[in-house]
Scaffold this active site. Structure first.
Site, PDB file in Angstrom:
ATOM      1  N   TYR A  21      38.448 -10.639  35.078  1.00 15.91           N
ATOM      2  CA  TYR A  21      37.135 -10.105  35.139  1.00 15.91           C
ATOM      3  C   TYR A  21      36.307 -10.369  34.417  1.00 15.91           C
ATOM      4  O   TYR A  21      34.890 -10.069  33.553  1.00 15.91           O
ATOM      5  CB  TYR A  21      37.183  -8.716  35.778  1.00 15.91           C
ATOM      6  CG  TYR A  21      36.433  -8.040  35.952  1.00 15.91           C
ATOM      7  CD1 TYR A  21      36.271  -7.639  37.409  1.00 15.91           C
ATOM      8  CD2 TYR A  21      35.508  -7.287  34.879  1.00 15.91           C
ATOM      9  CE1 TYR A  21      34.590  -6.740  37.615  1.00 15.91           C
ATOM     10  CE2 TYR A  21      34.566  -5.801  35.420  1.00 15.91           C
ATOM     11  CZ  TYR A  21      34.249  -5.914  36.034  1.00 15.91           C
ATOM     12  OH  TYR A  21      33.064  -5.520  36.944  1.00 15.91           O
TER      13      TYR A  21
ATOM     14  N   ASP B 226      31.672   0.871  43.323  1.00 15.72           N
ATOM     15  CA  ASP B 226      32.462   1.807  43.529  1.00 15.72           C
ATOM     16  C   ASP B 226      32.582   3.401  43.677  1.00 15.72           C
ATOM     17  O   ASP B 226      32.759   3.658  44.693  1.00 15.72           O
ATOM     18  CB  ASP B 226      34.088   1.928  43.236  1.00 15.72           C
ATOM     19  CG  ASP B 226      34.476   0.456  43.337  1.00 15.72           C
ATOM     20  OD1 ASP B 226      33.780  -1.196  43.400  1.00 15.72           O
ATOM     21  OD2 ASP B 226      35.811  -0.071  42.198  1.00 15.72           O
TER      22      ASP B 226
ATOM     23  N   THR C 242      27.870  -8.505  41.201  1.00 10.12           N
ATOM     24  CA  THR C 242      26.440  -8.831  41.326  1.00 10.12           C
ATOM     25  C   THR C 242      26.446  -7.318  40.266  1.00 10.12           C
ATOM     26  O   THR C 242      24.486  -7.391  39.881  1.00 10.12           O
ATOM     27  CB  THR C 242      25.516  -8.590  42.591  1.00 10.12           C
ATOM     28  OG1 THR C 242      26.515  -7.477  43.228  1.00 10.12           O
ATOM     29  CG2 THR C 242      25.911  -9.851  43.174  1.00 10.12           C
ATOM     30  N   ASP C 243      26.935  -6.183  40.452  1.00  2.32           N
ATOM     31  CA  ASP C 243      26.584  -5.257  40.049  1.00  2.32           C
ATOM     32  C   ASP C 243      26.046  -5.326  38.678  1.00  2.32           C
ATOM     33  O   ASP C 243      25.790  -4.632  37.916  1.00  2.32           O
ATOM     34  CB  ASP C 243      27.767  -3.617  40.612  1.00  2.32           C
ATOM     35  CG  ASP C 243      28.944  -4.360  40.186  1.00  2.32           C
ATOM     36  OD1 ASP C 243      29.293  -5.334  39.071  1.00  2.32           O
ATOM     37  OD2 ASP C 243      29.726  -3.377  40.148  1.00  2.32           O
TER      38      ASP C 243
ATOM     39  N   SER D 253      39.550   0.272  46.051  1.00  4.80           N
ATOM     40  CA  SER D 253      39.269   1.576  45.445  1.00  4.80           C
ATOM     41  C   SER D 253      39.383   2.850  45.825  1.00  4.80           C
ATOM     42  O   SER D 253      38.972   3.435  45.672  1.00  4.80           O
ATOM     43  CB  SER D 253      37.202   1.286  45.183  1.00  4.80           C
ATOM     44  OG  SER D 253      36.906   1.949  44.377  1.00  4.80           O
TER      45      SER D 253
HETATM   46  P1  ADP Z   1      41.740  -0.471  43.395  1.00 11.86           P
HETATM   47  O1  ADP Z   1      40.817   0.884  42.773  1.00 11.86           O
HETATM   48  O2  ADP Z   1      41.667  -1.272  43.844  1.00 11.86           O
HETATM   49  O3  ADP Z   1      42.857   0.754  44.288  1.00 11.86           O
HETATM   50  P2  ADP Z   1      43.071   0.148  40.412  1.00 11.86           P
HETATM   51  O4  ADP Z   1      43.643   0.069  39.314  1.00 11.86           O
HETATM   52  O5  ADP Z   1      41.509   0.631  40.591  1.00 11.86           O
HETATM   53  O6  ADP Z   1      43.074  -1.062  42.486  1.00 11.86           O
HETATM   54  O7  ADP Z   1      42.897   1.960  41.089  1.00 11.86           O
HETATM   55  C1  ADP Z   1      44.685   1.915  41.363  1.00 11.86           C
HETATM   56  C2  ADP Z   1      45.107   3.186  40.692  1.00 11.86           C
HETATM   57  O8  ADP Z   1      44.461   4.152  41.059  1.00 11.86           O
HETATM   58  C3  ADP Z   1      46.657   3.669  40.421  1.00 11.86           C
HETATM   59  O9  ADP Z   1      47.240   2.656  39.808  1.00 11.86           O
HETATM   60  C4  ADP Z   1      46.701   5.022  40.175  1.00 11.86           C
HETATM   61  O10 ADP Z   1      46.721   4.970  38.872  1.00 11.86           O
HETATM   62  C5  ADP Z   1      44.864   5.473  40.665  1.00 11.86           C
HETATM   63  N1  ADP Z   1      45.109   5.737  41.646  1.00 11.86           N
HETATM   64  C6  ADP Z   1      44.478   6.230  42.965  1.00 11.86           C
HETATM   65  N2  ADP Z   1      44.671   6.306  44.142  1.00 11.86           N
HETATM   66  C7  ADP Z   1      45.807   7.303  43.529  1.00 11.86           C
HETATM   67  C8  ADP Z   1      46.604   8.456  44.263  1.00 11.86           C
HETATM   68  N3  ADP Z   1      46.812   8.767  45.764  1.00 11.86           N
HETATM   69  N4  ADP Z   1      47.271   9.166  42.905  1.00 11.86           N
HETATM   70  C9  ADP Z   1      47.573   8.797  42.325  1.00 11.86           C
HETATM   71  N5  ADP Z   1      47.085   7.700  41.489  1.00 11.86           N
HETATM   72  C10 ADP Z   1      45.965   7.278  42.082  1.00 11.86           C
HETATM   73 MG    MG Z   2      39.755   0.230  41.334  1.00  7.32          MG
END
Ligand code: ADP
Ligand code: MG
Length: 410
Positions: free
Chosen positions: A244, A192, A47-48, A141
């Site tokens: 998406y 998010d 919805t966002d 997220s």
């Molecule tokens: P979600 O947000 O649903 O967990 P995303 O694909 O949007 O999945 O985000 C995940 C990505 O964000 C990881 O692949 C990495 O690139 C980055 N990320 C998230 N948390 C960390 C972390 N603790 N250290 C390094 N990169 C991170």
């Molecule tokens: Mg994400």
């Protein structure tokens, strides 16, 4: 089979982990440690970007960043979740210029300047160490948790003063969205980052994506004998990016055809549906318009008084309706999400639904307090019987937004 709930780290534990990694990598103490939560959306999916409503809560699971400003324009980065140490000059950051996870960090620094929130003089480089208990890629997220932790840290060390009130935090959230869209290249909406920076403890954040307006709605489950279980299906995401964008494009095309700025403006659903000739587009529009309506009704139930049995039944029915709409009209569910929702509902959840963008990721179940272990076991068994990957679980009381954990100078 036993199932274990993934614990959230305490603030102390997270701060020590990040600070220790900082010390071991950079040979000094950080200026401070900041943290920000992942989020889970109670209702209001896809919805966002349609100018609609959504209702996330902040997870107790957080990402911690230990950070120390430098005098030059270099950013050195290390994360316990990734290998190696990286180094990027702030002068080289822009759309498409940074590979991999550092884009989420330096993208925020870049966006704070690009949004006019920090002058180039203030925007010095920094060393940063990251550690997190937010699961990756589970639809919870972790990306916004990382961006928001960096944003609240830079707000402090660059002296921007935006974290002090909600208006400032909404500007930090806008910078984080820009970092994710433009530097990391992920076309997400604004939910998010707003959740991570603006949701309050024991509250859900009603976010109106038409104007960025928010309301804090009471969502304090323990005193009324409830708990919220998050089920990370671990389903392999297939074709997510293209799907998406495809959903988003078809909503925008439908809005154009209907002569409205966004699907939020559709007031007569039947009229809109009869003006659209493609049956797939009709279903997409029906999901968005009815989902926004469900968020509004969910919000009314939360605001209207204590969560008695009748209200809880109402919340559950809206969650169930939301899941069916995503499964059948928006077609973003998958076999694992459907099994998680059906099993949780069959073994006593008041309501359950997939949450997040879909095609994998997580589902949520609103449960009588004390039943999470049993429901987790039942879902684990059902997944094993279906030959699916082993799911993971966590409990999510509505938790606190991004903040400093400690600001000891060293
Ligand atoms: P979600 O947000 O649903 O967990 P995303 O694909 O949007 O999945 O985000 C995940 C990505 O964000 C990881 O692949 C990495 O690139 C980055 N990320 C998230 N948390 C960390 C972390 N603790 N250290 C390094 N990169 C991170
Ligand atoms: Mg994400």
């Amino acid at each position: 089979m036993t199932a274990r709930l993934l614990p959230a780290w305490t603030a102390d534990d997270g701060a020590h982990r990040a600070a220790d990694l900082f010390g071991a990598t950079f040979g000094a103490a950080p200026e401070g440690v900041w943290s920000a939560p992942g989020r889970v959306n109670l209702i209001g999916e896809h919805t966002d970007y349609n100018g609609g409503l959504c209702l996330p809560v902040a997870l107790p699971h957080r990402t911690f960043v230990a950070l120390r400003p430098r005098e030059d324009r270099t950013v050195r980065l290390v994360s316990a979740q990734e290998s190696g140490t990286r180094s990027v000059s702030l002068d080289d950051v822009g759309p498409g210029t940074v590979e991999g996870w550092p884009a989420y960090v330096v993208g925020v620094a870049w966006a704070l300047v690009a949004e006019g929130l920090a002058s180039r003089d203030r925007a010095v480089g920094f060393d940063v160490a990251v550690d997190s208990c937010v699961p990756y890629g589970a639809g919870l997220s972790s990306s916004a948790a990382l961006e928001s932790a960096v944003a609240i840290a830079l707000d402090d060390v660059w002296g921007l003063g935006l974290g002090a009130d909600d208006a400032g935090r909404s500007r930090l959230a806008a910078a984080c969205v820009r970092a994710e869209n433009e530097v990391a290249g992920a076309p997400t909406g604004g939910m998010d980052q707003s959740a991570s920076l603006r949701a309050q403890e024991r509250h859900a954040l009603l976010l109106d994506c038409r104007d960025g307006g928010t309301r804090q709605l009471p969502f304090d489950l323990a005193p009324v004998g409830l708990e919220l279980l998050v089920i990370d299906t671990r389903a392999p995401h297939a074709l997510v990016d293209g799907q998406y964008a495809e959903r988003r494009d078809s909503c925008e095309a439908a809005a154009r055809q209907l002569g409205v700025a966004t699907l939020r403006e559709v007031t007569d659903l039947q009229g809109a549906l009869s003006a659209l000739d493609d049956p797939v587009v009709r279903r997409r529009v029906r999901h968005v318009v009815t989902e926004i309506e469900r968020v509004a009704r969910f919000a009314e139930l939360l605001q209207g008084g204590p969560l008695d049995a009748e209200r809880v039944a109402g919340l559950g029915a809206l969650m169930a309706g939301s899941h069916v709409s995503m499964r059948d009209d928006y077609e973003i569910s998958c076999a694992e999400l459907d099994l998680a929702v059906d099993t949780a509902t069959a073994v006593g959840a008041h309501g359950a639904r997939m949450t997040g963008g879909g095609f994998g990721g997580s589902a949520i179940a609103l449960l009588p307090a004390g039943s999470a272990d049993r429901v987790a076991r039942e879902v684990t068994d059902a997944f094993a019987a279906a030959g699916f990957a082993r799911p993971a679980f966590l409990l999510s009381p509505a938790s606190a937004p991004a903040a400093a954990v400690s600001a000891t100078s060293g």
